[in-house]
Design an enzyme around this catalytic site. Structure first.
Site, PDB file in Angstrom:
ATOM      1  N   GLN A  14       4.326  17.006   0.912  1.00  0.00           N
ATOM      2  CA  GLN A  14       3.885  15.711   0.410  1.00  0.00           C
ATOM      3  C   GLN A  14       2.473  15.809  -0.158  1.00  0.00           C
ATOM      4  OE1 GLN A  14       5.738  13.838   4.354  1.00  0.00           O
ATOM      5  NE2 GLN A  14       4.663  12.270   3.200  1.00  0.00           N
ATOM      6  N   ARG A  46      -4.974   3.230  12.723  1.00  0.00           N
ATOM      7  CA  ARG A  46      -3.957   2.332  12.155  1.00  0.00           C
ATOM      8  C   ARG A  46      -3.173   1.611  13.255  1.00  0.00           C
ATOM      9  NH1 ARG A  46      -1.232   1.168   7.091  1.00  0.00           N
ATOM     10  NH2 ARG A  46      -2.811   2.354   5.991  1.00  0.00           N
ATOM     11  N   ARG A  74       6.001   8.152   9.063  1.00  0.00           N
ATOM     12  CA  ARG A  74       6.305   6.829   8.505  1.00  0.00           C
ATOM     13  C   ARG A  74       5.771   5.669   9.360  1.00  0.00           C
ATOM     14  NH1 ARG A  74      12.455   5.639   6.407  1.00  0.00           N
ATOM     15  NH2 ARG A  74      11.941   4.228   4.722  1.00  0.00           N
ATOM     16  N   PHE A  95       2.585   5.692  10.534  1.00  0.00           N
ATOM     17  CA  PHE A  95       1.272   6.312  10.784  1.00  0.00           C
ATOM     18  C   PHE A  95       0.479   5.579  11.865  1.00  0.00           C
ATOM     19  CE2 PHE A  95      -2.908   7.978   9.169  1.00  0.00           C
ATOM     20  CZ  PHE A  95      -2.553   9.295   8.973  1.00  0.00           C
ATOM     21  N   GLU A 127       6.891   2.628   4.140  1.00  0.00           N
ATOM     22  CA  GLU A 127       6.779   2.576   5.599  1.00  0.00           C
ATOM     23  C   GLU A 127       7.190   1.244   6.235  1.00  0.00           C
ATOM     24  OE1 GLU A 127       2.684   3.851   4.938  1.00  0.00           O
ATOM     25  OE2 GLU A 127       2.909   5.136   6.678  1.00  0.00           O
TER      26      GLU A 127
END
Lengths: 761, 164
Positions: free
Chosen positions: A198, A311, A343, A345, A715
């Protein structure tokens, strides 16, 4: 205009015929060598000597490398410089690469890698959250704390208080295509890397460091991945670097792909969490105070754990206005795989914590959890603007309307009553239903990553070739970008070709992560297309004495004044007139700034929203369960491609439900991962999909100025799966008087334990 | 080193003959010896189905079968089912109904589905779920895979009726 059309994936015709090439499908040059890692068998200890004679003597082995053999930087970490490619004097988890075998075939390399005798003096490992807290084994000096209002005083003053704790398991990515890289030597020490990644730029950076060359000596290409889900943001570094080092040593092309077991044992997974909470609330269920402690196992190295844990904190509110909240986050160092991007995070874990808190309050008050959710929602846009715990005003809130619509279309109230009726009549099979919302912040929290570049060429026959910094992992990014480009030039989609993401075409890219692929790269491509279109329009305007703005590009034609040309004619004319038909484009997200230490600012450009209702049935004698029905309403803004977006939503829901139900990672007392194959790690299969599965997109556009007013969709839908866990909890709550206290993943075993908790007098 | 065996296969209508060690797995024969790379390596333990091929009329996971066990067999891989210019109805349906995302599982998925529809040309949704249980997809959530198979079945049955 091709934007907003539900077109198939750009490579669909190749995928359905087996003609789409992944790294392992590319024919290798003669003399290609194959690599495998020898791994640590201990979780923690000092590395003494290694007896690798049997490895070197094994059939087909060309060379065996250990850390002292590495010529330059021995590091494959994304930033902290704490992750050696091959262990130096210590080992930190079972599965850590210790030596590298270079052999003539893949199987010879793997066979030989099992023959090493590694002498390790074992020391006491740290495995659990409790171990880590006791040993103060952590990243950063102490916990990060974000707060709004005064949670402690508000808790003291609260009408009611409640405390609890939730364990949330990790998750294996199980991208169907395992990690892989192929490196070919160029002249003068240059390297050409093909990687399933990625993040091509990071591969370029790490390979350059490892071979002692500037980045310009390394070119990385990625046409596609067979799934990424965050697991190929940093975890591909080791393979590409190992290949490059082996190429430098042998002068021959080198290829490495992990066997599935090795992949699961070596690479990082989703962070597991424990979330403890103290809630203050009134009789109506308004949450007046909240103190949340998030503990996460980061594994042995830092990798991306700080932004992941940040996050999680940034989603501790989900969609709820919390005037008095304190969030404390502990990033713990353990002797396990270095947990990595997956996905969402960290967002999913933080959000699940909050959804569990609301559910617990509702249970305590005997209210429908949906009512408690609605009472705590942020104010709608248009009303007084409230702020998140990190100081960002919530200006685009739509969950009240979106949830109301979903509750109606899914017939929530009637079905909730029917579930209660069923449960009153059935002693063994209990049903449950839950509606949970999603509010997910869009942007990389590391602000400088919010940029993208593009390179667009128009050829003199009118065909268009472009590259951008994003990578294709199945999400349909290339198709969406092609739709944007076709729309800008007013041409048919088959005029556009996007080739492999290539660090030689677009430099200094960010990872395709944080759901940002189409937002960032779509805008960069649009900018490049518009530059070229403007050049052509200006030329035609001069020829035909009209204003450049009056030149129209549509349906493969270009109109300027009275003149009407095909796009190809205009391209040829521009070339004849010596007008450059190649342009770069660049984009950076506006209006964001963030101080992660203070926990204050505007980290997100906007929020993406969604909600799901899940109904389940549980066999209370065995804990077995299934999803009967799921209804989803998801906000993709003005969708660039509704078919691809619905695909993301459906896949996200199922992957999220899998995370919270059947997907269980088990390590034994020695720190060995025992669930390292699909035989023991249960990802959803065809029959695990909900019996009834209704998925719709919210009819609305992004208020923020994004590409054609669309919203990021990679996500956020994963978190719709939270409704499956809370539906199971709801079913279990019908078994007895106590709060079920159901932990994730809710395996049959865990559900059965929860049934007993609910029943205990 | 064990003695090599003489193996004959018919793959996608073409005869192949070679010497291979008894331990050579069929997926390696296909991918590395014959350069047929549609069947993919996913788990190498016969759980994910990415390597599914048809052998003498049966769906088989080629990652856990020896080439020697297939000696004399007729094998069909995704490459033998259709090509980009001449798609099988299942291939068209997976494309048009978005039955794929990353595409890695797709060749095995479609190869399995061709057998499913031969075994049962009018499957119910439940029968599709059961019949496809050995093929894992991590991207789609299966919804569009089921739709694709249903659409292909309808298309194939309509074509059959029209021909009768």
């Amino acid at each position: 205009m091709s934007v907003a059309k539900p077109l198939p994936h750009d490579a669909a015709h190749l995928h359905v015929t087996g003609a789409a090439r992944y790294v392992d499908d590319i024919p290798t040059p003669a003399g290609t060598l194959h690599l495998a890692f020898g791994m640590s068998t201990a979780a923690c200890g000092t590395l003494n000597n290694m007896d690798l004679d049997a490895v070197r003597a094994a059939p087909g082995v060309v060379a065996v490398l250990t850390a002292p053999d590495l010529p330059f930087d021995n590091d494959v970490s994304p930033s902290a410089h704490d992750e050696p490619l091959l262990a130096t004097d210590a080992v930190h988890y079972v599965g850590q690469p210790v030596f590298l075998v270079i052999a003539e075939t893949h199987l010879q390399a793997r066979f030989a890698a099992r023959l090493g005798k590694i002498d390790i003096t074992e020391t006491k490992p740290v495995f659990t959250i409790e171990d880590a807290l006791a040993a103060n084994a952590r990243f950063e000096d102490g916990p990060r704390i974000y707060a709004q209002g005064d949670a402690a005083s508000a808790l003291d003053a609260a009408e009611n208080t409640l405390s609890g704790s939730l364990d949330i398991g990790g998750q294996e990515h199980f991208y169907l295509e395992g990690q892989a890289a192929l490196v070919q030597p160029g002249e003068n020490g240059d390297m050409h890397v093909i990687s399933s990644t990625q993040h091509p730029t990071e591969i370029q950076h790490k390979v350059a460091e490892a071979i002692g060359q500037p980045m310009h000596a390394v070119r990385v290409e990625t046409r596609r991945m067979g799934g990424g889900f965050g697991g190929k943001e940093s975890q591909g570094n080791a393979l590409a670097v190992a290949c490059a080092v082996a190429v430098r040593l042998t002068g021959q092309p080198c290829k490495m792909r992990y066997d599935r077991d090795d992949d699961m044992i070596i690479t990082g997974k989703r962070h597991d969490f424990r979330i403890d909470y103290d809630i203050g609330f009134d009789e109506e269920g308004h949450i007046t105070a909240l103190d949340v402690r998030q503990y996460t196992r980061c594994g042995w190295a830092l990798d991306l754990s700080l932004p992941v844990a940040d996050r999680a904190m940034l989603h501790a509110d989900n969609g709820y206005w919390l005037p008095n909240i304190r969030i404390e986050s502990h990033r713990l160092r353990t002797n396990t795989q270095s947990a990595t991007a997956f996905r969402g995070f960290g967002g999913p874990q933080g959000m699940l914590g909050m959804e569990r808190i609301v559910d617990h309050v509702a249970a305590e008050l005997g209210l429908d959890p949906l009512v408690v959710r609605q009472r705590n929602f942020y104010a709608s846009s248009g009303q007084e603007i409230q702020t998140t715990p990190y100081g960002q005003p919530v200006e685009d809130f739509i969950l009240d309307d979106l949830v109301a619509q979903l509750a109606k279309t899914s017939d929530y109230d009637a079905r909730r009553a029917a579930v209660a009726e069923w449960n009153a009549a059935n002693p063994v099979l209990k049903k449950g239903i839950a509606l949970t919302p999603v509010k997910f912040g869009i942007s990389f929290t590391l602000t400088h990553l919010n940029q993208a570049g593009a390179l667009v060429h128009v050829y003199s026959d009118g065909s268009i070739h472009l590259n951008h910094g994003g990578t294709e992992m199945g999400q349909g990014l290339f198709q969406k970008i092609a739709q944007v480009a076709a729309s800008r030039f007013g041409v048919a989609l088959d005029a556009i070709k996007i080739t492999a993401t290539d660090t030689a075409k677009v430099p200094n890219t960010s990872a395709t992560a944080a759901s940002s692929g189409s937002d960032l790269n779509g805008m960069a491509v649009k900018a490049a297309c518009d530059t070229l279109r403007d050049r052509m329009a200006e030329h035609l305007a001069q020829l035909h004495q009209c204003h450049p703005d009056a030149v129209v590009f549509a349906e493969g034609r270009v109109q300027a004044g009275e003149a009407d040309y095909s796009f190809a004619e205009v391209a040829a004319m521009a070339h004849q007139a010596r007008i450059s038909l190649s342009a770069t484009g660049f984009y950076k997200t506006p209006d964001i700034q963030w101080d992660r230490i203070k926990g204050h600012g505007r980290p997100f450009f906007y929020f993406a929203y969604g909600a799901a209702v899940t109904e389940v049935v549980v066999d209370t004698l065995t804990g077995e369960n299934r999803i009967l029905r799921a209804d989803v309403l998801h906000d993709a803004g003005a969708s660039l491609n509704p078919a691809l977006d619905i695909g993301q939503v459906e896949g996200g829901y199922v992957q999220g439900a899998g995370w919270l139900t059947t997907e269980e990672l088990v390590w034994d007392d020695a720190g060995r991962l025992r669930t390292h194959a699909p035989s023991t790690y249960k990802i959803p299969a065809c029959g695990d999909r909900p019996d009834i599965f209704n998925v719709s997109l919210w009819d609305g556009e992004n208020r923020a100025d994004t590409i054609y007013k669309s919203k990021a969709v990679g996500e956020p839908p994963l978190m719709l799966g939270i409704s499956a866990l809370l539906a199971l909890s709801d079913a279990v709550s019908a078994c007895g008087p106590n709060y079920p206290d159901l932990h994730a993943p809710a395996t049959a075993e865990s559900v059965l334990a929860s049934v007993h908790k609910a029943q205990d007098a | 080193m064990s003695k090599k065996m003489h193996i004959k296969l018919n793959v996608n209508g073409k005869d192949e003959e070679f010497l291979a060690e008894p331990r050579e797995l069929l997926i390696y024969t296909l991918r590395e010896r014959l350069n047929i790379t549609g069947p993919h390596i996913g788990c190498e333990t016969s759980h994910c189905g990415a390597c599914t091929v048809t052998i003498d009329g049966k769906s088989v996971k080629s990652c856990t079968m020896f080439a020697a066990q297939a000696d004399g067999a007729e094998i069909t891989t995704i490459e033998g089912i259709g090509n980009p210019d001449d798609l099988h109805p299942l291939q068209t349906a997976f494309k048009e109904h978005h039955g794929l995302q990353c595409g890695y599982c797709t060749p095995g998925m479609i190869t399995r589905a061709t057998k499913l529809l031969e075994e049962n040309p009018t499957p119910t949704e439940e029968e599709i779920r059961f019949g496809m249980a050995g093929n894992i997809c991590r991207c789609t959530g299966y919804q569009n895979i089921i739709k694709s198979i249903q659409a292909a079945a309808a298309e194939m049955n309509a074509a059959k009726e029209a021909a009768e």
